[in-house]
Scaffold this active site. Structure first.
Site, PDB file in Angstrom:
ATOM      1  N   GLY A  31      33.689  19.989   6.899  1.00  0.00           N
ATOM      2  CA  GLY A  31      33.191  19.832   8.264  1.00  0.00           C
ATOM      3  C   GLY A  31      32.670  18.417   8.421  1.00  0.00           C
ATOM      4  CG  MET A  32      34.744  15.372   7.594  1.00  0.00           C
ATOM      5  SD  MET A  32      36.131  14.294   7.210  1.00  0.00           S
ATOM      6  CE  MET A  32      35.355  12.679   7.243  1.00  0.00           C
ATOM      7  CB  SER A  33      28.974  15.806  11.685  1.00  0.00           C
ATOM      8  OG  SER A  33      28.374  14.928  10.737  1.00  0.00           O
ATOM      9  N   GLY A  34      30.950  13.027  11.640  1.00  0.00           N
ATOM     10  CA  GLY A  34      30.829  11.621  12.003  1.00  0.00           C
ATOM     11  C   GLY A  34      29.575  10.997  11.432  1.00  0.00           C
ATOM     12  N   GLY A  35      28.901  11.716  10.539  1.00  0.00           N
ATOM     13  CA  GLY A  35      27.700  11.209   9.877  1.00  0.00           C
ATOM     14  C   GLY A  35      27.995  10.816   8.443  1.00  0.00           C
ATOM     15  CB  VAL A  36      26.172   8.599   6.088  1.00  0.00           C
ATOM     16  CG1 VAL A  36      24.790   9.231   5.956  1.00  0.00           C
ATOM     17  CG2 VAL A  36      26.541   7.846   4.817  1.00  0.00           C
ATOM     18  CG  ASP A  37      24.027  13.231   4.908  1.00  0.00           C
ATOM     19  OD1 ASP A  37      23.797  12.340   4.069  1.00  0.00           O
ATOM     20  OD2 ASP A  37      23.201  13.601   5.752  1.00  0.00           O
ATOM     21  CB  SER A  38      30.095  15.360   6.825  1.00  0.00           C
ATOM     22  OG  SER A  38      30.063  14.468   7.917  1.00  0.00           O
ATOM     23  CB  CYS A  82      24.009  25.911  15.159  1.00  0.00           C
ATOM     24  SG  CYS A  82      25.484  24.884  15.131  1.00  0.00           S
ATOM     25  CB  CYS A  91      24.680  18.556  18.704  1.00  0.00           C
ATOM     26  SG  CYS A  91      25.534  19.986  19.373  1.00  0.00           S
TER      27      CYS A  91
END
Length: 377
Positions: free
Chosen positions: A8-15, A99, A201
């Site tokens: 699950g890629m959110s556009g954040g650094v962790d994912s 969520c 979000c």
């Protein structure tokens, strides 16, 4: 044969780093960007388009395919309507927990399985233990705190069933945040210096009160002191939470000391906001709470007659609080929790989450506490 993981890629650094680490570990990796909210006002409050572009840039950089999925309808039905109902009832919900339970580890997991995934992965700071079996013979994975105790996110994951955890990998749960940033910079990922997202979000950068007003009519009422004296007007109980400091509009009140004002109690029946001074005011103190339904990670939990000794958190990042959990005889699936020490501003609508050392056992929504009721109510 390579195992297939959809991150699950959110556009954040962790994912982003999660996807890169899994590639290094030899998995066949693909990404998936979830859209959980439809913009309806034509303004760029939510950075969904930016986030998608960042996720795509990372996917291109590390050489993986990025899927997209729209779960906005599921989000509205399973998360947002509950969020509104809780606020309308005078409680303070935590939509991130719902969520995770309903969207990120249910809708996303189901969708990933249709794409042929063996596992999903997320950028949460949590860990999982080896597969175990409960008394019904159901396979599940125990949920463990993340290695970075400052970033541990098991509080938000406690309602996810262990059978879903069993299908999930948490690559950054095994490392600390500074190391995640370092890996992202080393790999020259577009998200390396991106700020961590804060807030919910679907609200984005908007002021929370303005957002809520679009969906729930504000019901102004009286602000009263702990002795019942009227001192002002509030904008609507939904805009305030127990223990809140400031933002009440009583600064410089005649005859009051210079100390800060705190929200002590919400008198929902009479639409009154009870306030007072003193960080540890007696009306904010409780030693017991009740929750009507508990999500146990294992799908079950043995609670002996003398109670289950463990620790608990009633808010994110709170230090563990020693407690005993009892079955609540007055509710079908509920529990009563007795704390060893008085607790401040335990808030109905928020969650109590239980731990046994590193293991997150589960938790539930706080229904009420034994904090004293003002004597004029």
């Amino acid at each position: 044969m390579q195992q297939r993981v959809i991150v699950g890629m959110s556009g954040g650094v962790d994912s982003s780093v999660s996807a890169a680490l899994l590639l290094q570990q030899g998995y066949q990796v693909e990404g998936l960007f979830m859209k959980n909210w439809e913009e309806d006002d034509g303004t760029e409050y939510c950075t969904a388009m930016e986030d998608l572009a960042d996720a795509q840039a990372v996917a291109d950089k590390i050489g993986i395919k990025l899927h997209t999925a729209n779960f906005a309808m599921e989000y509205w039905d399973r998360v947002f309507e509950h969020f509104l109902a809780e606020y309308a009832a005078g409680r303070t919900p935590n939509p991130d927990i719902l969520c995770n339970k309903e969207i990120k580890f249910r809708a996303f997991l189901d969708h990933a399985m249709t794409l042929g995934a063996d596992f999903i992965a997320t950028g949460h700071y949590a860990r999982r233990a080896e597969t175990a079996y409960n008394s019904k013979g159901e396979a599940y994975a125990p949920l463990l705190r993340g290695l970075d105790k400052n970033k541990d996110q098991t509080y938000f994951l406690h309602a996810v069933h262990g059978r879903e955890i069993n299908k999930t990998l948490f690559p950054v749960g095994e490392i600390e945040k500074p190391e995640v940033r370092r890996i992202a910079e080393e790999l020259d990922l577009a998200t390396a210096k991106k700020k961590d997202s804060t807030g919910i979000c679907f609200i984005g950068e908007r002021r929370f009160n303005d957002f809520l007003k679009q969906y729930l009519p504000a019901q102004p009422g009286k602000i009263v002191l702990d002795n019942g004296k009227e001192v002002g007007e509030h904008h609507g109980l939904m805009y305030y939470t127990l223990g809140q400091r400031g933002g009440i509009g009583l600064g410089g009140m005649k005859g009051a000391s210079e100390g800060a004002w705190f929200v002590l109690h919400k008198d929902v029946a009479n639409n009154r906001l009870v306030v007072g001074q003193g960080h540890d005011h007696p009306l904010m103190q409780s030693t017991q709470l009740w929750s009507e339904a508990i999500d146990w990670v294992a799908g079950e939990q043995n609670i002996p007659a003398e109670g289950l000794r463990c620790t608990a958190k009633t808010r994110y990042r709170q230090p563990d609080q020693a407690c005993t959990v009892f079955i609540d005889e007055n509710s079908e699936h509920g529990v009563r929790v007795e704390f060893d020490e008085p607790q401040r501003a335990v808030t109905p609508g928020q969650s109590v989450v239980f731990y046994s050392d590193e293991v997150c056992l589960g938790g539930g929504v706080i229904h009420h506490t034994n904090a004293p009721t003002p004597n004029f109510i």
